[in-house]
Design an enzyme around this catalytic site. Sequence first.
Site, PDB file in Angstrom:
ATOM      1  N   ARG A  95       0.886  -1.174   0.000  1.00  0.00           N
ATOM      2  CA  ARG A  95       0.000   0.000   0.000  1.00  0.00           C
ATOM      3  C   ARG A  95       0.918   1.216   0.000  1.00  0.00           C
ATOM      4  NH1 ARG A  95      -3.215   3.785   3.387  1.00  0.00           N
ATOM      5  NH2 ARG A  95      -5.328   3.814   2.535  1.00  0.00           N
TER       6      ARG A  95
ATOM      7  N   TYR B 119       3.260   5.418   5.802  1.00  0.00           N
ATOM      8  CA  TYR B 119       3.839   4.527   4.801  1.00  0.00           C
ATOM      9  C   TYR B 119       5.235   4.073   5.215  1.00  0.00           C
ATOM     10  CZ  TYR B 119       6.293   3.215   0.514  1.00  0.00           C
ATOM     11  OH  TYR B 119       7.069   2.569  -0.408  1.00  0.00           O
TER      12      TYR B 119
END
Length: 335
Positions: A73, A142
Amino acid sequence: MNVLITGANGFVGLALWHALQARDDMQVTGSMRTATGRVPPGSKLWTGRPLASTTDWSASLEGVDCVVNAAARVHVLRERATDPLAEFRRVNVDGCLHLAHQAAQAGVRRFVQLSTVKVHGESSLPGRPFRADDAAAPQDPYSQSKLEAEVGLRALCAATGMELVIVRPPLVYGPRVGANFLRLLKAVHRRLPLPFGRVDNRRSLIYLGNLVDVLITCMTHPRAAGGTWLVADAETVSTRELIEGLARALKRRAWLLPVPVATLEALARLLGRAPEMSRLLGSLEVDTTPILRELGWQAPVRLQDGLADTAYWYRRSSTTTVARSARPLTHRDGR
């Protein structure tokens, strides 16, 4: 070598897949969540394989020597998750470690993890490029999830004996690039004024073809095992120099306004865009000396040639889009 690439229809995974398909010494299988039309012809493909803690990888891993985990992701320009870190962890940590656990059980020899230099932070000090042994300082969900995946993989591989290779690239550019680099391409192509004429930072980038080349090195080189490798193009550039390079590649004249850096920083704070602006104003350099010294790898494509390849793709894709939109609608077009 029998190789499984996860995220095989993604920006990096697809380029790696095409490169490996062209070799006689590789048997390549691509894995992805849903099938797309961009796969190499004659490819072996597994679909319905998301990077999740519930995915059964057993059939995909039969006879596999090396897994390259290019699934993740990634940055979301318009984040809608109420808890972004939890969403990143669900895929990039839990899904990754679940895959690695099943890979070790299946007898996979080497696991190559595509991580990010952002585990070290968003900016490096002037004249002090990031090194692999620098302290971790992730500053967004992230990069935090990528760091946690690295930690989990090291523990898992130490316990199972599966070889681990971690690759930490900076910003990747090349054909099919998206996100902020594509926005910059569009701005330069449209001759929009950009206020970065006085920016004198240093940024490391890596061309997609160079990243593919280093991933193949990390799959095959005996001394790559156990290493954490920072990789980049040979040249660094300022934001101003990057824009000028893109303009040359696009056959445009860069329209750079000489706005003081302090003014840009103040405006970004007022508009709530400080993180985005810091990436354009700050430095982020990578020290690639270890991979050159230990593995003999250096980027085969120069930065300006990589920018030219990216610009060529952009011009072709823009022309195709315009041509398609200009056609009259017919029944075949779906009217």
